[in-house]
Design a protein around this motif. Structure first.
Motif, short mmCIF file in Angstrom:
data_model
loop_
_atom_site.label_atom_id
_atom_site.label_comp_id
_atom_site.label_asym_id
_atom_site.label_seq_id
_atom_site.Cartn_x
_atom_site.Cartn_y
_atom_site.Cartn_z
N VAL A 67 12.78 1.03 2.53
CA VAL A 67 12.21 2.38 2.56
C VAL A 67 13.26 3.36 2.10
CG1 VAL A 67 10.53 1.88 4.37
CG2 VAL A 67 12.79 2.66 5.00
N GLU A 68 12.79 4.44 1.49
CA GLU A 68 13.69 5.44 0.95
C GLU A 68 14.37 6.21 2.09
OE1 GLU A 68 13.18 9.37 -1.77
OE2 GLU A 68 11.98 7.61 -2.28
N ALA A 69 15.67 6.41 1.97
CA ALA A 69 16.41 7.19 2.96
C ALA A 69 16.18 8.66 2.70
CB ALA A 69 17.90 6.86 2.88
N THR A 70 16.36 9.46 3.74
CA THR A 70 16.21 10.91 3.59
C THR A 70 17.35 11.61 4.31
OG1 THR A 70 14.69 12.76 3.84
CG2 THR A 70 14.75 11.19 5.64
N ASP A 71 17.58 12.82 3.94
CA ASP A 71 18.59 13.64 4.60
C ASP A 71 18.03 14.10 5.94
OD1 ASP A 71 20.52 15.42 5.40
OD2 ASP A 71 20.59 16.52 3.50
N LEU A 73 0.82 -1.21 0.00
CA LEU A 73 0.00 0.00 0.00
C LEU A 73 0.85 1.26 0.00
CD1 LEU A 73 -2.80 -0.97 2.55
CD2 LEU A 73 -3.02 -0.71 0.09
N LEU A 74 2.00 1.22 0.63
CA LEU A 74 2.86 2.38 0.69
C LEU A 74 3.82 2.47 -0.49
CD1 LEU A 74 3.74 2.30 4.50
CD2 LEU A 74 2.12 3.80 3.33
N GLY A 75 3.85 1.44 -1.31
CA GLY A 75 4.73 1.45 -2.48
C GLY A 75 6.16 1.07 -2.17
N HIS A 76 6.43 0.52 -1.01
CA HIS A 76 7.78 0.08 -0.65
C HIS A 76 7.98 -1.35 -1.11
CE1 HIS A 76 8.27 3.66 1.70
NE2 HIS A 76 7.26 3.36 2.49
N LYS A 77 9.22 -1.68 -1.40
CA LYS A 77 9.55 -3.03 -1.83
C LYS A 77 9.60 -3.95 -0.60
CE LYS A 77 12.93 -5.78 -4.32
NZ LYS A 77 14.24 -5.81 -4.96
N LEU A 78 8.89 -5.06 -0.68
CA LEU A 78 8.86 -6.04 0.39
C LEU A 78 9.28 -7.38 -0.19
CD1 LEU A 78 7.99 -6.91 3.29
CD2 LEU A 78 5.71 -7.31 2.35
N SER A 79 10.24 -8.03 0.47
CA SER A 79 10.66 -9.35 0.00
C SER A 79 10.86 -10.26 1.20
CB SER A 79 11.95 -9.24 -0.82
OG SER A 79 13.00 -8.70 -0.02
N PHE A 80 10.88 -11.54 0.93
CA PHE A 80 11.15 -12.49 2.01
C PHE A 80 11.80 -13.75 1.44
CE2 PHE A 80 7.11 -13.96 0.41
CZ PHE A 80 7.13 -15.33 0.58
N GLN A 81 12.52 -14.40 2.35
CA GLN A 81 13.10 -15.70 2.05
C GLN A 81 12.67 -16.62 3.18
OE1 GLN A 81 17.31 -14.74 1.93
NE2 GLN A 81 17.30 -14.98 -0.31
#
Length: 172
Positions: A22-26, A1-9
């Motif tokens: 999640v995108e890093a910020t300054d 829903l937030l558009g972040h990449k989610l993966s699992f193993q």
């Protein structure tokens, strides 16, 4: 829903690893909050009628609501609430009612009777329930009330109260 990449193993018998990117910020882009302001919550300054047939729940609600600047009326039943309201000189800003009350009385019915008695059919009502059956949820929705499922956290109830009070025109 937030558009972040989610993966699992996952490996059977060994476990799973979940990764959320999640995108890093300054750090300069992060708003700095006054720590004192975070510790001092906005006072709700509201009159709240709480109806629940368990005394311990009523006392807990009172201990939670009073520091938020609420004047609290406690009632164990619809009849008790009506007596409290006759003795109360102010207006009720919001009502919090347990869905299942004594003598097989429903909180939705009690809330409707109280709204009728105080001549305020638009009084904000929060119904608190442990029920998850669709019939109960439909009854609450049809009545136009707001629903919180047990266990209810202080943050959830305060947020809902604050939003309902804002919608009714209260300034903070």
């Amino acid at each position: 829903l937030l558009g972040h990449k989610l993966s699992f193993q996952s490996e059977r018998g060994r476990g799973s690893t979940f990764t959320l990117e999640v995108e890093a910020t300054d750090i300069c882009d992060v708003e700095i909050f006054n720590e004192a302001a975070l510790q001092m919550p906005i006072m709700l300054d509201a009159s709240v009628l709480v109806i629940d047939d368990e005394r311990a729940i009523l006392e807990g609600m009172e201990k939670m609501l009073k520091p938020w600047g609420c004047e609290v009326l406690l009632a164990e039943s619809e009849d008790d609430a009506l007596i409290q309201l006759q003795q109360y000189s102010g207006d009720i800003d919001i009502m919090i009612v347990d869905y299942r009350l004594r003598d097989e009385r429903l909180g939705t019915d009690a809330a409707a009777a109280i709204c009728q008695a105080v001549s305020d059919l638009h009084l904000p009502v929060i119904i608190v329930t442990g029920d998850t059956g669709p019939d109960q949820l439909i009854k609450v929705q049809q009545a136009g009330y707001h629903l919180l499922h047990k266990p209810v956290t202080a943050v959830r109830i305060r947020t809902l109260m604050q939003n309902l009070l804002r919608l009714s025109g209260k300034e903070f």
